[in-house]
Design a protein around this motif. Structure first.
Motif, PDB file in Angstrom:
ATOM      1  N   ASP A   1       7.889  12.311   1.454  1.00 24.63           N
ATOM      2  CA  ASP A   1       7.417  12.155   0.209  1.00 24.63           C
ATOM      3  C   ASP A   1       6.462  10.998  -0.570  1.00 24.63           C
ATOM      4  O   ASP A   1       5.503  11.312  -0.862  1.00 24.63           O
ATOM      5  N   VAL A   2       7.076   9.863  -0.125  1.00 22.67           N
ATOM      6  CA  VAL A   2       6.330   8.513  -0.397  1.00 22.67           C
ATOM      7  C   VAL A   2       6.727   7.518   0.707  1.00 22.67           C
ATOM      8  O   VAL A   2       7.668   7.531   1.245  1.00 22.67           O
ATOM      9  N   VAL A   3       5.624   6.868   1.156  1.00 24.18           N
ATOM     10  CA  VAL A   3       5.764   5.727   2.195  1.00 24.18           C
ATOM     11  C   VAL A   3       4.932   4.559   1.719  1.00 24.18           C
ATOM     12  O   VAL A   3       3.889   4.455   1.072  1.00 24.18           O
ATOM     13  N   TRP A   4       5.567   3.392   1.499  1.00 19.69           N
ATOM     14  CA  TRP A   4       5.209   2.063   1.526  1.00 19.69           C
ATOM     15  C   TRP A   4       4.646   1.450   2.733  1.00 19.69           C
ATOM     16  O   TRP A   4       5.604   1.432   3.860  1.00 19.69           O
ATOM     17  N   PHE A   5       3.324   0.740   2.916  1.00 26.52           N
ATOM     18  CA  PHE A   5       3.076   0.142   3.829  1.00 26.52           C
ATOM     19  C   PHE A   5       2.854  -1.252   3.828  1.00 26.52           C
ATOM     20  O   PHE A   5       2.680  -1.819   2.400  1.00 26.52           O
ATOM     21  N   GLU A   6       3.137  -2.396   4.667  1.00 28.45           N
ATOM     22  CA  GLU A   6       2.637  -3.665   4.342  1.00 28.45           C
ATOM     23  C   GLU A   6       1.322  -3.822   4.106  1.00 28.45           C
ATOM     24  O   GLU A   6       0.571  -3.144   4.545  1.00 28.45           O
ATOM     25  N   LYS A   7       0.917  -4.595   3.224  1.00 31.32           N
ATOM     26  CA  LYS A   7      -0.425  -4.722   2.549  1.00 31.32           C
ATOM     27  C   LYS A   7      -1.471  -4.853   3.718  1.00 31.32           C
ATOM     28  O   LYS A   7      -1.462  -5.503   4.550  1.00 31.32           O
ATOM     29  N   GLY A   8      -2.498  -3.867   3.680  1.00 34.77           N
ATOM     30  CA  GLY A   8      -3.539  -3.798   4.702  1.00 34.77           C
ATOM     31  C   GLY A   8      -3.304  -3.626   5.928  1.00 34.77           C
ATOM     32  O   GLY A   8      -4.014  -4.017   6.936  1.00 34.77           O
ATOM     33  N   SER A   9      -2.270  -2.986   6.216  1.00 31.50           N
ATOM     34  CA  SER A   9      -1.942  -2.705   7.796  1.00 31.50           C
ATOM     35  C   SER A   9      -1.047  -1.210   7.667  1.00 31.50           C
ATOM     36  O   SER A   9      -1.244  -0.507   6.944  1.00 31.50           O
ATOM     37  N   ASN A  10      -0.907  -0.940   8.928  1.00 33.05           N
ATOM     38  CA  ASN A  10      -0.180   0.416   9.282  1.00 33.05           C
ATOM     39  C   ASN A  10       1.423   0.335   9.857  1.00 33.05           C
ATOM     40  O   ASN A  10       1.970   1.208  10.272  1.00 33.05           O
ATOM     41  N   ARG A  11       2.020  -0.841   9.078  1.00 27.74           N
ATOM     42  CA  ARG A  11       3.310  -1.166   9.274  1.00 27.74           C
ATOM     43  C   ARG A  11       4.029  -0.507   8.194  1.00 27.74           C
ATOM     44  O   ARG A  11       3.857  -0.746   6.975  1.00 27.74           O
TER      45      ARG A  11
ATOM     46  N   PRO B   1      -2.795   5.783   7.108  1.00 28.77           N
ATOM     47  CA  PRO B   1      -3.070   4.782   8.307  1.00 28.77           C
ATOM     48  C   PRO B   1      -2.653   5.387   9.466  1.00 28.77           C
ATOM     49  O   PRO B   1      -1.709   6.282   9.615  1.00 28.77           O
ATOM     50  N   ASP B   2      -3.560   5.273  10.668  1.00 31.41           N
ATOM     51  CA  ASP B   2      -3.192   5.861  11.981  1.00 31.41           C
ATOM     52  C   ASP B   2      -1.797   4.948  12.496  1.00 31.41           C
ATOM     53  O   ASP B   2      -1.810   3.634  12.471  1.00 31.41           O
ATOM     54  N   LEU B   3      -0.989   5.931  13.113  1.00 35.00           N
ATOM     55  CA  LEU B   3       0.241   5.455  13.671  1.00 35.00           C
ATOM     56  C   LEU B   3       0.359   5.873  15.044  1.00 35.00           C
ATOM     57  O   LEU B   3      -0.269   6.930  15.541  1.00 35.00           O
ATOM     58  N   ASP B   4       0.600   5.009  15.774  1.00 35.85           N
ATOM     59  CA  ASP B   4       0.891   5.291  17.322  1.00 35.85           C
ATOM     60  C   ASP B   4       2.191   6.050  17.591  1.00 35.85           C
ATOM     61  O   ASP B   4       3.081   5.428  18.173  1.00 35.85           O
ATOM     62  N   VAL B   5       1.994   7.287  17.214  1.00 36.88           N
ATOM     63  CA  VAL B   5       3.248   8.155  17.584  1.00 36.88           C
ATOM     64  C   VAL B   5       2.494   9.561  18.000  1.00 36.88           C
ATOM     65  O   VAL B   5       1.128   9.782  17.561  1.00 36.88           O
ATOM     66  N   PRO B   6       3.207  10.367  18.590  1.00 36.75           N
ATOM     67  CA  PRO B   6       3.067  11.732  19.008  1.00 36.75           C
ATOM     68  C   PRO B   6       2.312  12.281  17.668  1.00 36.75           C
ATOM     69  O   PRO B   6       2.731  12.289  16.463  1.00 36.75           O
ATOM     70  N   GLU B   7       1.294  13.353  18.246  1.00 36.67           N
ATOM     71  CA  GLU B   7       0.665  14.226  16.973  1.00 36.67           C
ATOM     72  C   GLU B   7       1.694  14.705  16.129  1.00 36.67           C
ATOM     73  O   GLU B   7       1.474  14.915  14.986  1.00 36.67           O
TER      74      GLU B   7
ATOM     75  N   ASP C   1       0.993  -1.354   0.106  1.00 36.03           N
ATOM     76  CA  ASP C   1       0.039   0.122  -0.027  1.00 36.03           C
ATOM     77  C   ASP C   1       1.062   1.366   0.151  1.00 36.03           C
ATOM     78  O   ASP C   1       2.028   1.086   0.665  1.00 36.03           O
ATOM     79  N   VAL C   2       0.741   2.358  -0.833  1.00 32.75           N
ATOM     80  CA  VAL C   2       1.626   3.247  -1.154  1.00 32.75           C
ATOM     81  C   VAL C   2       0.779   4.536  -0.672  1.00 32.75           C
ATOM     82  O   VAL C   2      -0.471   4.877  -0.861  1.00 32.75           O
ATOM     83  N   ILE C   3       1.382   5.813  -0.445  1.00 30.32           N
ATOM     84  CA  ILE C   3       0.954   6.897  -0.290  1.00 30.32           C
ATOM     85  C   ILE C   3       1.937   8.068  -0.593  1.00 30.32           C
ATOM     86  O   ILE C   3       2.946   7.739  -0.079  1.00 30.32           O
TER      87      ILE C   3
END
Length: 415
Positions: A310-320, A294-300, A268-270
């Motif tokens: 600029d570009v982030v890849w996530f493991e499919k169907g997750s917020n990893r 995706p929601d990340l467990d980090v400070p706002e 998953d890309v964004i």
């Protein structure tokens, strides 16, 4: 007078090649700069505190801060010059004089923490009272990025524009003169805020354009010679704007290749939150990217910074997070490293793969940044990709890649 001033502001806002449209409202890098510059100032303070700041501007943490500022297009050109070490004059006297250096660090630290206008004015007056040679209101360009609604930038063109508009005779190099100019700017900004902004950069940009002769001041009649000179300046500026748009197109192209590859090999890309409406060669980012980050467990605050990568890849169907990429066409390599660093330390147990994506001509500069002692002493490992190889190998990677390890074929590292 008020009506003519409003007309001048409207002309400033409508000039597609002017500072308002090319820097203030249509420049994503301006927004990114605030956090990276703030982080850089924190580094300056800490190095002065630890006694590791050094005795020259070159190679110092202060140089990284000023380089990030001067990259903010026309308004801040020359902002670094007052901080260059001038050995014959022994100025600015913050490199050899330990007490002055410590006072400067404490000034920056207190300004970082200040939350009210009165606190900042008090710190400026106290700094001026120390009479540190060569440490004048050029520092205001740093303060602007810490407190943009309270402290305006300050340079030759802005002062010249201010004097032409308001019939003043403000001088460079004087904190009292700066504070006098600031008072008029604050009052003017409040009066015309409906056309400007809470951020004083909008008004500073107008003064800059007037000072550079790119806008006609209220009530001033230009001679034929002045009009010819203005026409030449406008042409030069138009060429500069055209070049800056060409750079933006190249940045967008690299983001597109990264999104395309990530999606093709199963992630998953964004794109960055302020880039998702972009398009390259008819391919809209919105058709490749996730609808939302995706929601990340980090400070706002950290989350907001990560969403500007600029570009982030996530493991499919997750917020990893699997991979993160910062494309640095002409902006600070250092600020890109800071954003990747924020991401890395937010997930210590499952650190993502991190990449700088750079023009071939910036490889040497990138390697020097990654070799800095502060980087070598950290566990973070950042690779880099060259524009030419990403472009040339994009389709092959999409066809033959199975996961992010395919990037090892073109990624480079210091190791």
């Amino acid at each position: 007078m008020a009506q003519r001033f409003r007309e001048l502001i409207e002309a400033y806002r409508q000039d597609e090649d002017g500072v308002y449209n090319t820097w203030f409202v249509n420049n994503d890098e301006r927004l990114k700069a605030f956090r990276s510059i703030r982080r850089g100032v924190i580094d300056v303070v800490e190095e002065i505190r630890q006694g590791t700041f050094g005795n020259d501007f070159k190679g110092s943490s202060l140089e990284f801060v000023l380089n990030s500022i001067t990259e903010q297009q026309q308004v801040f050109k020359g902002a670094a010059h007052p901080f260059y070490w001038k050995p014959k004059l022994r100025i600015p006297d913050i490199y050899e004089n330990e007490a002055n250096q410590r006072a400067f660090g404490q000034f920056l630290e207190r300004c970082l923490r200040a939350g009210r206008e009165e606190q900042l004015l008090k710190e400026i007056i106290a700094l001026d009272g120390l009479r540190i040679k060569g440490l004048g209101p050029a520092v205001a360009n740093i303060l602007y990025f810490l407190h943009p609604t309270i402290m305006p930038p300050f340079n030759t063109a802005i002062v010249k524009g201010f004097n032409r508009l308001f019939g003043e005779n403000i001088k460079l190099g004087s904190w009292p003169e700066y504070l006098r100019m600031r008072e008029v700017m604050m009052e003017t900004n409040a009066r015309y805020k409906d056309l400007l902004s809470n951020d004083l950069g909008a008004l500073a940009g107008l003064l800059f354009d007037v000072g550079e002769g790119q806008l006609e001041p209220v009530g001033l009649e230009l001679s034929d010679a002045e009009r010819e000179k203005l026409a030449k300046k406008l042409k030069k500026r138009h060429d500069e704007v055209r070049d800056s748009f060409a750079e933006a197109d190249l940045h967008t192209e690299m983001q597109y290749h990264l999104l395309k590859i990530g999606k093709a090999i199963g992630y998953d890309v964004i794109a960055a939150s302020n880039d998702r409406s972009k398009c390259h060669d008819g391919n809209s980012f919105s058709f490749l990217s996730l609808d939302r980050f995706p929601d990340l467990d980090v400070p706002e605050e950290v989350g907001k910074t990560i969403q500007l990568i600029d570009v982030v890849w996530f493991e499919k169907g997750s917020n990893r997070v699997a991979c993160a990429f910062e494309v640095e066409k002409s902006t600070s390599i250092y600020s890109g490293i800071l954003r990747l660093e924020d991401l890395y330390f937010s997930f210590p147990d499952a650190a993502p793969s991190l990449y700088l994506v750079i023009p071939d001509a910036r490889e040497k500069e990138t390697r020097l940044q990654l070799q800095r002692p502060s980087m070598r002493n950290r566990p973070i490992d950042i690779h880099y990709l060259l524009f030419s190889e990403l472009r040339n190998d994009c389709d092959a990677i999409c066809k033959y890649g199975e996961d992010k390890s395919i990037l090892d074929k073109i990624a480079r590292t210091l190791h």
